[in-house]
Scaffold this motif. Structure first.
Motif, PDB file in Angstrom:
ATOM      1  N   PHE A 379       0.792  -1.222   0.000  1.00  0.00           N
ATOM      2  CA  PHE A 379       0.000   0.000   0.000  1.00  0.00           C
ATOM      3  C   PHE A 379       0.829   1.278   0.000  1.00  0.00           C
ATOM      4  O   PHE A 379       0.425   2.269  -0.611  1.00  0.00           O
ATOM      5  CB  PHE A 379      -0.964   0.000   1.195  1.00  0.00           C
ATOM      6  N   ASP A 380       1.959   1.311   0.673  1.00  0.00           N
ATOM      7  CA  ASP A 380       2.713   2.561   0.761  1.00  0.00           C
ATOM      8  C   ASP A 380       3.147   3.107  -0.605  1.00  0.00           C
ATOM      9  O   ASP A 380       2.949   4.300  -0.893  1.00  0.00           O
ATOM     10  CB  ASP A 380       3.917   2.392   1.682  1.00  0.00           C
ATOM     11  N   PRO A 381       3.745   2.286  -1.487  1.00  0.00           N
ATOM     12  CA  PRO A 381       4.097   2.823  -2.814  1.00  0.00           C
ATOM     13  C   PRO A 381       2.873   3.265  -3.616  1.00  0.00           C
ATOM     14  O   PRO A 381       2.920   4.275  -4.327  1.00  0.00           O
ATOM     15  CB  PRO A 381       4.818   1.652  -3.496  1.00  0.00           C
ATOM     16  N   LEU A 382       1.777   2.506  -3.484  1.00  0.00           N
ATOM     17  CA  LEU A 382       0.562   2.865  -4.218  1.00  0.00           C
ATOM     18  C   LEU A 382      -0.038   4.154  -3.668  1.00  0.00           C
ATOM     19  O   LEU A 382      -0.576   4.967  -4.440  1.00  0.00           O
ATOM     20  CB  LEU A 382      -0.462   1.726  -4.146  1.00  0.00           C
ATOM     21  N   LYS A 383       0.060   4.349  -2.377  1.00  0.00           N
ATOM     22  CA  LYS A 383      -0.454   5.580  -1.752  1.00  0.00           C
ATOM     23  C   LYS A 383       0.219   6.811  -2.366  1.00  0.00           C
ATOM     24  O   LYS A 383      -0.454   7.790  -2.718  1.00  0.00           O
ATOM     25  CB  LYS A 383      -0.219   5.542  -0.247  1.00  0.00           C
ATOM     26  N   VAL A 384       1.537   6.761  -2.484  1.00  0.00           N
ATOM     27  CA  VAL A 384       2.289   7.887  -3.064  1.00  0.00           C
ATOM     28  C   VAL A 384       1.872   8.115  -4.509  1.00  0.00           C
ATOM     29  O   VAL A 384       1.616   9.256  -4.943  1.00  0.00           O
ATOM     30  CB  VAL A 384       3.804   7.627  -2.968  1.00  0.00           C
ATOM     31  N   ALA A 385       1.787   7.029  -5.260  1.00  0.00           N
ATOM     32  CA  ALA A 385       1.442   7.138  -6.680  1.00  0.00           C
ATOM     33  C   ALA A 385       0.034   7.686  -6.880  1.00  0.00           C
ATOM     34  O   ALA A 385      -0.189   8.571  -7.730  1.00  0.00           O
ATOM     35  CB  ALA A 385       1.571   5.772  -7.353  1.00  0.00           C
ATOM     36  N   VAL A 403       5.445   2.317  -9.012  1.00  0.00           N
ATOM     37  CA  VAL A 403       4.971   1.374  -7.993  1.00  0.00           C
ATOM     38  C   VAL A 403       5.486  -0.028  -8.305  1.00  0.00           C
ATOM     39  O   VAL A 403       5.961  -0.741  -7.407  1.00  0.00           O
ATOM     40  CB  VAL A 403       3.433   1.378  -7.922  1.00  0.00           C
ATOM     41  N   ALA A 404       5.392  -0.430  -9.559  1.00  0.00           N
ATOM     42  CA  ALA A 404       5.873  -1.757  -9.950  1.00  0.00           C
ATOM     43  C   ALA A 404       7.361  -1.907  -9.648  1.00  0.00           C
ATOM     44  O   ALA A 404       7.804  -2.961  -9.170  1.00  0.00           O
ATOM     45  CB  ALA A 404       5.609  -1.991 -11.444  1.00  0.00           C
ATOM     46  N   LYS A 405       8.132  -0.868  -9.895  1.00  0.00           N
ATOM     47  CA  LYS A 405       9.564  -0.906  -9.605  1.00  0.00           C
ATOM     48  C   LYS A 405       9.804  -1.032  -8.100  1.00  0.00           C
ATOM     49  O   LYS A 405      10.677  -1.799  -7.653  1.00  0.00           O
ATOM     50  CB  LYS A 405      10.250   0.345 -10.139  1.00  0.00           C
ATOM     51  N   ALA A 406       9.033  -0.285  -7.305  1.00  0.00           N
ATOM     52  CA  ALA A 406       9.172  -0.367  -5.850  1.00  0.00           C
ATOM     53  C   ALA A 406       8.830  -1.763  -5.345  1.00  0.00           C
ATOM     54  O   ALA A 406       9.516  -2.296  -4.454  1.00  0.00           O
ATOM     55  CB  ALA A 406       8.279   0.676  -5.183  1.00  0.00           C
ATOM     56  N   TYR A 407       7.780  -2.354  -5.906  1.00  0.00           N
ATOM     57  CA  TYR A 407       7.428  -3.728  -5.525  1.00  0.00           C
ATOM     58  C   TYR A 407       8.588  -4.676  -5.830  1.00  0.00           C
ATOM     59  O   TYR A 407       8.949  -5.519  -5.004  1.00  0.00           O
ATOM     60  CB  TYR A 407       6.175  -4.190  -6.276  1.00  0.00           C
ATOM     61  N   LYS A 408       9.135  -4.539  -7.017  1.00  0.00           N
ATOM     62  CA  LYS A 408      10.218  -5.426  -7.450  1.00  0.00           C
ATOM     63  C   LYS A 408      11.484  -5.205  -6.615  1.00  0.00           C
ATOM     64  O   LYS A 408      12.173  -6.155  -6.242  1.00  0.00           O
ATOM     65  CB  LYS A 408      10.515  -5.190  -8.932  1.00  0.00           C
ATOM     66  N   ASP A 409      11.775  -3.958  -6.299  1.00  0.00           N
ATOM     67  CA  ASP A 409      13.007  -3.638  -5.584  1.00  0.00           C
ATOM     68  C   ASP A 409      12.955  -4.003  -4.103  1.00  0.00           C
ATOM     69  O   ASP A 409      13.944  -4.468  -3.547  1.00  0.00           O
ATOM     70  CB  ASP A 409      13.327  -2.138  -5.715  1.00  0.00           C
ATOM     71  N   THR A 410      11.799  -3.757  -3.473  1.00  0.00           N
ATOM     72  CA  THR A 410      11.782  -3.850  -2.009  1.00  0.00           C
ATOM     73  C   THR A 410      10.676  -4.703  -1.394  1.00  0.00           C
ATOM     74  O   THR A 410      10.763  -5.031  -0.213  1.00  0.00           O
ATOM     75  CB  THR A 410      11.649  -2.432  -1.412  1.00  0.00           C
ATOM     76  N   VAL A 411       9.639  -5.042  -2.156  1.00  0.00           N
ATOM     77  CA  VAL A 411       8.511  -5.748  -1.546  1.00  0.00           C
ATOM     78  C   VAL A 411       8.480  -7.221  -1.924  1.00  0.00           C
ATOM     79  O   VAL A 411       8.534  -8.104  -1.056  1.00  0.00           O
ATOM     80  CB  VAL A 411       7.159  -5.076  -1.917  1.00  0.00           C
ATOM     81  N   VAL A 412       8.393  -7.519  -3.214  1.00  0.00           N
ATOM     82  CA  VAL A 412       8.365  -8.912  -3.690  1.00  0.00           C
ATOM     83  C   VAL A 412       9.397  -9.082  -4.796  1.00  0.00           C
ATOM     84  O   VAL A 412       9.046  -9.257  -5.971  1.00  0.00           O
ATOM     85  CB  VAL A 412       6.949  -9.314  -4.179  1.00  0.00           C
TER      86      VAL A 412
END
Length: 418
Positions: A379-385, A403-412
């Protein structure tokens, strides 16, 4: 994850120790301590009711209970810190997204072989899904929630407007409802989900281990939300941190004719000047891209038992009682929160609660979220976006790519993209 501004309880906890009537002490056997510490993460509108039910459960079943209220915003971190050191409550009221995370960390009990998991057929499918991780059961649903369109009946009636079933209908209605004041658009990630789910989108595909947040469907979804602002059919807060509070004030005062929110917000709305007559509050399914295509996320809370508890059997009894049809009916009657048991909706008191009755159809179509340990971190990356898109700082495609990059880099990081 249902809201960004939440009521806070006393972080240090207010404890109540209740001894079973008759001086019988613990009815548990073996090493069970006979005393359950329960961390309640609800707010001040709800905690007195949960405490009263907890007291009744302890009295009925013959153990002690110590109820401690925990501020929702810090409860998860406090629980993880305590559990890591072998401390903390015996039973924890966990937000649905927390369960798989705590299960993976080994901080909650696998209850698959206990009475709590023997017959779950009475539970609604969506909240029940949140209790499982890698084929095992770690929780029992407490309450469920989702989002609906809440509206000021008088404002809509005076304007000759029906509750909109589609985003286009909402846009058209704004001309009769005062333009942008017709609808407050909360810029938090959870509130982006009705747009995303309505278009058939999602954040990740857990079964395929794929990041799909920047799909064409999701781009269209965020463009639809921004389009409401561009058409002066809605307004939002540029102060993302206070958007929820601003929404609450706008709707409670009658400044906004419609909002999207959940059952937890109703008690606060009924304190507002626009709803001194509670019958003025209308509830309808969220709009969608076309009629019948609206879709909102499943939310809510579950009961979990801490790994290492010295009161496992008493904790099982406690949860059985707290999650019973009778207890859920009391919660629905007194608080307007939604039961997770199907049969509770047949209870006369539950049927008589207008908020619960209005939200019941929403529970049947609530969209399952990805029940993965990282679910809460989506949710945090999506909130910013989402806030950037609504503020006009970024186009939907570029924001969702971030958001997709943030997910790939730090979430999943093990997931593929697109």
């Amino acid at each position: 994850m249902r809201r960004t501004t939440l009521v806070t309880a006393m972080a240090t906890g207010v404890a109540l120790v209740l001894t079973a009537c008759g001086g019988g002490g613990s009815s548990s056997s073996g090493s069970d301590s006979g005393e359950v510490t329960f961390w309640d993460t609800s707010g001040p509108n709800e905690s007195p009711v949960f405490k009263k039910i907890a007291e009744g459960c302890a009295t009925k079943d013959g153990y002690k209970v110590k109820v401690e209220t925990q501020a929702f915003d810090t409860a998860l971190a406090n629980y993880k810190t305590a559990a890591q050191g072998g401390q903390g409550p015996d039973v924890f009221r966990a937000e649905v997204a927390w369960v798989p995370q705590l299960a993976k960390l080994g901080y909650v009990n696998d209850i698959s072989d206990t009475d709590l998991a023997k017959d779950t057929s009475d539970f609604l499918e969506a909240p029940l899904g949140s209790t499982k991780f890698e084929g095992k059961t770690y929780a029992v649903p407490q309450v469920t929630d989702s989002l609906a369109l809440l509206y000021n009946k008088k404002k809509l009636a005076d304007a000759g407007v029906e509750p909109p079933k589609t985003w286009d209908e909402l846009k058209a209605a704004s001309a009769k409802l005062g333009g942008e004041k017709s609808f407050f658009l909360n810029n938090d990630a959870y509130y982006a989900l009705p747009f995303i789910y309505g278009e058939g989108g999602d954040l990740v595909d857990a079964s395929a281990k794929k990041i799909v947040v920047n799909s064409d469907k999701n781009v269209k979804a965020l463009q639809t939300a921004k389009g409401l602002l561009d058409a002066k059919a809605a307004f939002t807060s540029l102060d993302a941190g206070n958007s929820y509070t601003t929404m609450q004030a706008a709707f409670s005062s009658g400044d906004a004719a419609m909002v999207i929110n959940g059952p937890w917000a109703v008690a606060d709305y009924l304190k507002g000047t626009a709803f001194t007559d509670k019958a003025n509050l209308g509830i309808a399914p969220v709009p969608g891209p076309s009629a019948g295509k609206g879709s909102a996320p499943v939310g809510g809370h579950d009961y979990v038992i801490r790994q290492g508890t010295k009161a496992k059997q008493s904790s099982i009894k406690f949860i059985q009682c707290m999650a019973s049809v009778e207890s859920q009916a009391s919660i629905a009657k007194d608080l307007g929160l939604l039961p997770t048991r199907k049969s509770a909706y047949s209870n006369a008191d539950v049927k008589a609660n207008e908020v619960v009755s209005a939200f019941e159809p929403v529970t049947k179509t609530a969209h399952q979220r990805a029940w993965i340990p990282e679910g809460g971190q989506l949710f945090d990356p999506l909130k910013v976006a989402y806030a950037d898109v609504l503020a006009g700082k970024k186009e939907a495609k570029a924001a969702l790519d971030d958001v997709a990059k943030a997910y790939k880099d730090t979430v999943v990081p093990e997931y593929s993209v697109g």
